[in-house]
Every structure is written in structure tokens, then in C-alpha cells.
Design an enzyme around this catalytic site. Structure first.
Site, PDB file in Angstrom:
ATOM      1  N   ARG A 145      83.256  15.494   9.237  1.00  0.00           N
ATOM      2  CA  ARG A 145      83.743  16.560   9.490  1.00  0.00           C
ATOM      3  C   ARG A 145      84.348  16.317  11.019  1.00  0.00           C
ATOM      4  O   ARG A 145      85.107  16.297  11.776  1.00  0.00           O
ATOM      5  CB  ARG A 145      82.602  18.351  10.693  1.00  0.00           C
ATOM      6  CG  ARG A 145      83.021  18.834   9.217  1.00  0.00           C
ATOM      7  CD  ARG A 145      81.625  19.711   9.011  1.00  0.00           C
ATOM      8  NE  ARG A 145      80.590  18.863   8.221  1.00  0.00           N
ATOM      9  CZ  ARG A 145      81.010  18.429   7.551  1.00  0.00           C
ATOM     10  NH1 ARG A 145      81.407  19.027   6.338  1.00  0.00           N
ATOM     11  NH2 ARG A 145      79.767  17.895   7.363  1.00  0.00           N
TER      12      ARG A 145
ATOM     13  N   LYS B 287      76.768  -9.066  14.473  1.00  0.00           N
ATOM     14  CA  LYS B 287      76.980 -10.675  15.312  1.00  0.00           C
ATOM     15  C   LYS B 287      75.948 -10.380  16.396  1.00  0.00           C
ATOM     16  O   LYS B 287      75.559 -11.435  17.088  1.00  0.00           O
ATOM     17  CB  LYS B 287      78.300 -11.085  15.199  1.00  0.00           C
ATOM     18  CG  LYS B 287      79.119 -11.448  14.435  1.00  0.00           C
ATOM     19  CD  LYS B 287      80.403 -11.540  14.766  1.00  0.00           C
ATOM     20  CE  LYS B 287      81.691 -11.063  13.644  1.00  0.00           C
ATOM     21  NZ  LYS B 287      83.335 -11.183  13.508  1.00  0.00           N
TER      22      LYS B 287
HETATM   23  N1   CP Z   1      78.945  18.619  12.135  1.00  0.00           N
HETATM   24  C1   CP Z   1      79.286  17.679  12.415  1.00  0.00           C
HETATM   25  O1   CP Z   1      78.736  16.770  13.385  1.00  0.00           O
HETATM   26  O2   CP Z   1      79.413  17.390  10.727  1.00  0.00           O
HETATM   27  P1   CP Z   1      79.739  15.760  10.527  1.00  0.00           P
HETATM   28  O3   CP Z   1      78.455  15.192  10.878  1.00  0.00           O
HETATM   29  O4   CP Z   1      80.239  15.611   9.048  1.00  0.00           O
HETATM   30  O5   CP Z   1      80.601  14.787  12.261  1.00  0.00           O
END
Ligand code: CP
Length: 310
Positions: free
Chosen positions: A52, A81
Site C-alpha cells: 500500500r 556491495k
Molecule cells: N499499511 C502499510 O504500511 O502497508 P504496506 O506495508 O503494504 O505498505
């Protein structure tokens, strides 16, 4: 925001600034496509997995007309590296106007902001902070409750490692909340955040029980995932991972306007049968990430609400 307009921690935002960003996000919800970042480059550096946060920041940049560079997996970078975080930031700041960064180390975003000539947006640093998530959470709370003031907010699950709940407490200090911390002892809210509540006059109650009678008092039920990746002892993770599972039957006494939020991803802490209840709001919450992140990118670049309304 710090001197160079970076967004590192929610703690630095005043009430006025939060409400201003809410208004900006609302403006973007009305009109998400505005080519006001034509010619700008947004870098997304994700040293930890994300669905997200990265995709909504990149969508936000694209919908505003910016171009996006970056990586979703540090294994494909010269970090393998031996290149340092400092050198990586200095390089990427040569190529971009803003850097959105998720890193597994607490304090990495602050460190980057102190050396970067372009603004840094903290997209999550270890178990510490996740300020852009908090701004979208606040936006969602206003959307569902009509206000941020005087709400009963129940935080459930991994309150030890969950950076989203830590950031939410700090942001809500301006709005007279009552928090309920519901967690097993192993995942209880850390002392430093309880001390923060005490210092800022934030009421809180701690529970270990999680049932329909407890849920009955909530305006917002904020569920969290037990964060497997933060445990050094996986046996301990196995002991606590299924301790709270919300199902539809547990909502029988919920207030009509109560809404369930979750930063996502979920594992099994919200049963699938909850998705079809009127209380589930986590997918709409994730959609709000786009509007909140459009506002954040503009704000760190010095673009005002007036500018975007032109
Ligand atoms: N809520 C959230 O941070 O989702 P992701 O880890 O998918 O970015």
C-alpha cells in the site's frame, strides 16, 4: 515538518498543520488528478516490503504529473556491495525532488533528513513511526465519525512493534481521545508511549480481554497485525500470533457508527466474515492513502492548498 520540510515524525505536526493536511487531502479526494508536479521526480526507496504505502505514494506522484524512480527491493541496489545509507541518500537526492523512504532501522528517516538536500518522507522506520499512515488514518476517522474530537479509540493486537499505533497516539494528542490498549502482555504498549500519554494528558485504559462487551464502547476499533518480522524469537511469535481474532459475531454490541480500521496487511486477526459487515472500513481506509499522500508530497515540496485549488 523539519527545516527542509521533511515529514519524519507525526510528533512535529501541530493541530493546525494536521487539519490543514486533512483539508488538502479532501481537496485531492474531490479531484485526484492534477498535473501540478510536471517536471518533478519522486524517489521511492523501500528497504522493507510494502504494498500500500509504496504503490499509493507512486500513484499519488503519477496522478500529480511527477515521474517516479526508486526500488522496492534493496537487493537490487549497490547497498549489496556495501554502499551506506548516507551515500545512497546523497546519490538519490541528485536525481529527485523528494525521497519517500521505508527502512527497517528506527531513526533512519531522521538520519536521512539531516543529510539530504531534498525532503525525506518517512514511509515507516522499524517499529518507530509511520506518519503518512497516521495522516490517512486521521482522514479516515474524520470521514467516518465526522470529527477527530473526543473519540474512544481501541487499539488491538501488536502494540509493542506496531509503528502505526505509536504514531496515531501522538497525532491524537490534539483531539482529547480516550485510548484503550488491548494486547497480550508480550505485545503491550511500550512504557515510552504510555509515558507520552501521561505527559500529554491522554487518557488510556489497558485490557487483555477482547470480546463483544469490550468492543461495545468503541468509536474506532483499530486492529493490527502481529509483526512477525520484528520478533527475534519466532517461538514467541507463534505463542501470540493468534491471540486476538475479530469475527462478525463479536460485533453484536457495537455502536452503529463504530468502524473497524486496520493499516493492513492483515494475516488472520480479522476474519473474512467481518468484511461484509457495515463496520468494516479498512479497504476504504487504504484508498484514502492516495489522497493523504498527494497532500504530503505537495506539502513537503512547498505547494500550498491555494496552489492546488488554482
Ligand atoms: N499499511 C502499510 O504500511 O502497508 P504496506 O506495508 O503494504 O505498505
Amino acid at each position: 515538518m523539519s527545516e527542509n520540510r521533511s515529514l519524519v515524525s507525526i510528533a512535529g505536526l501541530t493541530r493546525e498543520k494536521i487539519l490543514y493536511l486533512m483539508e488538502m487531502a479532501s481537496e485531492f479526494e474531490r479531484h485526484p488528478n492534477r498535473k501540478i508536479l510536471d517536471g518533478r521526480v519522486v524517489a521511492t526507496l523501500f528497504f522493507e516490503p510494502s504494498t500500500r504505502t509504496r504503490l499509493s505514494f507512486e500513484t499519488a506522484a503519477n496522478r500529480l504529473g511527477a515521474r517516479v524512480i526508486g526500488f522496492a527491493d534493496p537487493k537490487i541496489t549497490s547497498g549489496t556491495k556495501g554502499e551506506t545509507l548516507k551515500d545512497t541518500i546523497m546519490m538519490v537526492s541528485n536525481y529527485s525532488d523528494v525521497i519517500v523512504m521505508r527502512h527497517y532501522l528506527e531513526g533512519a528517516a531522521l538520519y536521512a533528513s539531516e543529510l539530504s538536500p531534498v525532503p525525506i518522507v518517512n514511509a515507516g522506520d522499524g517499529a518507530h513511526q509511520h506518519p503518512s499512515q497516521t495522516l490517512l488514518d486521521l482522514y479516515t476517522i474524520i470521514q467516518t465519525q465526522g470529527t477527530l474530537e473526543n473519540l474512544n479509540i481501541y487499539l488491538v493486537g501488536d502494540l509493542k512493534y506496531g509503528r502505526t499505533v505509536h504514531s496515531l497516539i501522538m497525532a491524537m494528542r490534539h483531539f482529547n481521545p480516550t485510548f484503550h490498549f488491548i494486547a497480550p502482555k508480550e505485545l503491550a504498549m511500550p512504557e515510552e508511549y504510555k509515558q507520552y500519554c501521561d505527559e500529554h494528558g491522554i487518557r488510556y485504559v489497558e485490557h487483555e480481554d477482547f470480546n463483544e462487551d469490550v468492543i461495545a464502547g468503541a468509536d474506532i476499533l483499530y486492529m493490527t497485525r502481529v509483526q512477525r518480522e520484528r520478533f527475534s524469537d519466532l517461538m514467541e511469535y507463534e505463542r501470540v500470533k493468534d491471540v486476538y481474532v475479530l469475527n462478525a459475531a463479536m460485533l453484536s454490541k457495537a455502536k452503529p457508527n463504530m468502524r473497524i480500521l486496520h493499516p493492513l496487511p492483515r494475516v488472520n486477526e480479522i476474519a473474512q466474515d467481518v468484511d461484509n459487515t457495515p463496520y468494516a472500513y479498512y479497504f476504504e481506509q487504504a484508498r484514502n492513502g492516495l489522497y493523504a499522500r498527494e497532500a504530503i508530497i505537495c506539502d513537503v515540496l512547498g505547494i500550498t492548498l491555494e496552489d492546488i485549488k488554482k
